[in-house]
Design an enzyme around this catalytic site. Sequence first.
Site, PDB file in Angstrom:
ATOM      1  N   HIS A   1     -18.552  39.716  15.976  1.00  0.00           N
ATOM      2  CA  HIS A   1     -17.983  38.996  14.718  1.00  0.00           C
ATOM      3  C   HIS A   1     -19.112  38.802  13.480  1.00  0.00           C
ATOM      4  O   HIS A   1     -19.930  38.171  14.008  1.00  0.00           O
ATOM      5  CB  HIS A   1     -17.047  37.819  15.310  1.00  0.00           C
ATOM      6  CG  HIS A   1     -18.031  36.591  16.140  1.00  0.00           C
ATOM      7  ND1 HIS A   1     -18.505  37.125  17.354  1.00  0.00           N
ATOM      8  CD2 HIS A   1     -18.561  35.578  15.872  1.00  0.00           C
ATOM      9  CE1 HIS A   1     -19.018  36.014  17.834  1.00  0.00           C
ATOM     10  NE2 HIS A   1     -19.126  35.120  16.837  1.00  0.00           N
TER      11      HIS A   1
ATOM     12  N   HIS B   1     -19.633  36.470  10.589  1.00  0.00           N
ATOM     13  CA  HIS B   1     -19.147  35.132   9.888  1.00  0.00           C
ATOM     14  C   HIS B   1     -19.192  35.394   8.569  1.00  0.00           C
ATOM     15  O   HIS B   1     -20.305  35.835   7.867  1.00  0.00           O
ATOM     16  CB  HIS B   1     -20.079  34.028  10.354  1.00  0.00           C
ATOM     17  CG  HIS B   1     -20.270  33.572  11.602  1.00  0.00           C
ATOM     18  ND1 HIS B   1     -19.597  32.386  12.032  1.00  0.00           N
ATOM     19  CD2 HIS B   1     -20.718  34.168  12.896  1.00  0.00           C
ATOM     20  CE1 HIS B   1     -19.678  32.192  13.398  1.00  0.00           C
ATOM     21  NE2 HIS B   1     -20.332  33.262  13.768  1.00  0.00           N
TER      22      HIS B   1
ATOM     23  N   ASP C   1     -12.194  30.520  11.109  1.00  0.00           N
ATOM     24  CA  ASP C   1     -13.080  29.803  12.136  1.00  0.00           C
ATOM     25  C   ASP C   1     -12.286  28.604  12.322  1.00  0.00           C
ATOM     26  O   ASP C   1     -11.988  27.547  11.546  1.00  0.00           O
ATOM     27  CB  ASP C   1     -14.294  29.469  11.668  1.00  0.00           C
ATOM     28  CG  ASP C   1     -15.300  29.318  12.988  1.00  0.00           C
ATOM     29  OD1 ASP C   1     -16.212  30.172  13.514  1.00  0.00           O
ATOM     30  OD2 ASP C   1     -15.007  28.497  13.509  1.00  0.00           O
ATOM     31  N   ILE C   2     -12.141  28.028  13.631  1.00  0.00           N
ATOM     32  CA  ILE C   2     -11.475  26.976  14.112  1.00  0.00           C
ATOM     33  C   ILE C   2     -12.313  25.762  13.782  1.00  0.00           C
ATOM     34  O   ILE C   2     -11.774  24.625  13.849  1.00  0.00           O
ATOM     35  CB  ILE C   2     -11.053  27.095  15.737  1.00  0.00           C
ATOM     36  CG1 ILE C   2      -9.726  26.305  16.112  1.00  0.00           C
ATOM     37  CG2 ILE C   2     -12.240  26.866  16.609  1.00  0.00           C
ATOM     38  CD1 ILE C   2      -9.351  26.586  17.424  1.00  0.00           C
TER      39      ILE C   2
ATOM     40  N   GLY D   1     -27.227  31.131  19.125  1.00  0.00           N
ATOM     41  CA  GLY D   1     -25.881  30.399  18.989  1.00  0.00           C
ATOM     42  C   GLY D   1     -24.686  31.248  19.105  1.00  0.00           C
ATOM     43  O   GLY D   1     -23.603  30.887  18.938  1.00  0.00           O
ATOM     44  N   GLN D   2     -24.838  32.598  19.683  1.00  0.00           N
ATOM     45  CA  GLN D   2     -23.829  33.205  19.895  1.00  0.00           C
ATOM     46  C   GLN D   2     -22.892  32.894  21.193  1.00  0.00           C
ATOM     47  O   GLN D   2     -23.503  32.544  22.303  1.00  0.00           O
ATOM     48  CB  GLN D   2     -24.020  34.768  20.256  1.00  0.00           C
ATOM     49  CG  GLN D   2     -22.794  35.519  20.448  1.00  0.00           C
ATOM     50  CD  GLN D   2     -23.003  37.301  20.681  1.00  0.00           C
ATOM     51  OE1 GLN D   2     -24.185  37.703  20.719  1.00  0.00           O
ATOM     52  NE2 GLN D   2     -22.088  38.026  20.337  1.00  0.00           N
TER      53      GLN D   2
HETATM   54  P1  AMP Z   1     -20.488  32.433  17.552  1.00  0.00           P
HETATM   55  O1  AMP Z   1     -21.105  31.125  17.911  1.00  0.00           O
HETATM   56  O2  AMP Z   1     -21.313  33.244  16.523  1.00  0.00           O
HETATM   57  O3  AMP Z   1     -20.470  33.331  18.714  1.00  0.00           O
HETATM   58  O4  AMP Z   1     -19.376  32.131  16.828  1.00  0.00           O
HETATM   59  C1  AMP Z   1     -18.042  32.082  17.687  1.00  0.00           C
HETATM   60  C2  AMP Z   1     -17.282  31.270  16.379  1.00  0.00           C
HETATM   61  O5  AMP Z   1     -15.993  31.453  16.945  1.00  0.00           O
HETATM   62  C3  AMP Z   1     -17.497  29.653  16.469  1.00  0.00           C
HETATM   63  O6  AMP Z   1     -17.766  29.412  14.844  1.00  0.00           O
HETATM   64  C4  AMP Z   1     -16.035  29.103  16.670  1.00  0.00           C
HETATM   65  O7  AMP Z   1     -15.883  27.814  16.095  1.00  0.00           O
HETATM   66  C5  AMP Z   1     -15.323  30.226  16.590  1.00  0.00           C
HETATM   67  N1  AMP Z   1     -13.762  29.923  17.383  1.00  0.00           N
HETATM   68  C6  AMP Z   1     -13.799  29.750  18.759  1.00  0.00           C
HETATM   69  N2  AMP Z   1     -12.514  29.643  19.051  1.00  0.00           N
HETATM   70  C7  AMP Z   1     -12.049  30.126  18.232  1.00  0.00           C
HETATM   71  C8  AMP Z   1     -10.437  30.161  17.893  1.00  0.00           C
HETATM   72  N3  AMP Z   1      -9.620  30.248  18.912  1.00  0.00           N
HETATM   73  N4  AMP Z   1     -10.049  30.769  16.583  1.00  0.00           N
HETATM   74  C9  AMP Z   1     -11.119  30.708  15.628  1.00  0.00           C
HETATM   75  N5  AMP Z   1     -12.184  30.536  15.814  1.00  0.00           N
HETATM   76  C10 AMP Z   1     -12.692  30.238  16.956  1.00  0.00           C
END
Ligand code: AMP
Length: 122
Positions: free
Chosen positions: A108, A110, A40-41, A101-102
């Site tokens: 995906h 986590h 995760d970024i 929070g999605q």
């Molecule tokens: P969610 O909030 O459950 O939809 O999770 C989306 C996740 O994607 C968040 O934890 C972000 O930090 C992560 N995210 C967004 N852009 C990227 C990216 N380019 N590379 C890796 N993780 C990312």
Amino acid sequence: MPPTSPPGAREDDCLFCKIVAGEVPADVVLETEQVLAFRDINPQAPTHVLVVPRAHHPHAAATAGADPAAMAALVAAAAEIARLDGHEDYRLVFNTGAGVGQTVFHTHLHVLAGRPMTWPPG
Ligand code: AMP
Ligand code: ZN
């Protein structure tokens, strides 16, 4: 009318479809025929990895309905990622819906590990 993609197809404006296609860089930790996993970024724990099915569905229940084997593959990959990072204990989260929070609407999982965690989650 805008074009619509059939379920499971790639969505052109989907960030995780672009990562699966190699068009957006990611710190990939595991790849299988069905899933891709990358860090995760914006990590919320020492290990914070996202496991995504290669096929596009907007959330976990849609993937489960369309492809139960892909759901099993996500969970199996998560266990392997925790093991590879040296963690026996880990938390798995599917956020489903903007209200919880999605933010990315490609299924995906986590994988969070490496620090104490409270329950219930915030
Ligand atoms: P969610 O909030 O459950 O939809 O999770 C989306 C996740 O994607 C968040 O934890 C972000 O930090 C992560 N995210 C967004 N852009 C990227 C990216 N380019 N590379 C890796 N993780 C990312
Ligand atoms: Zn997608």
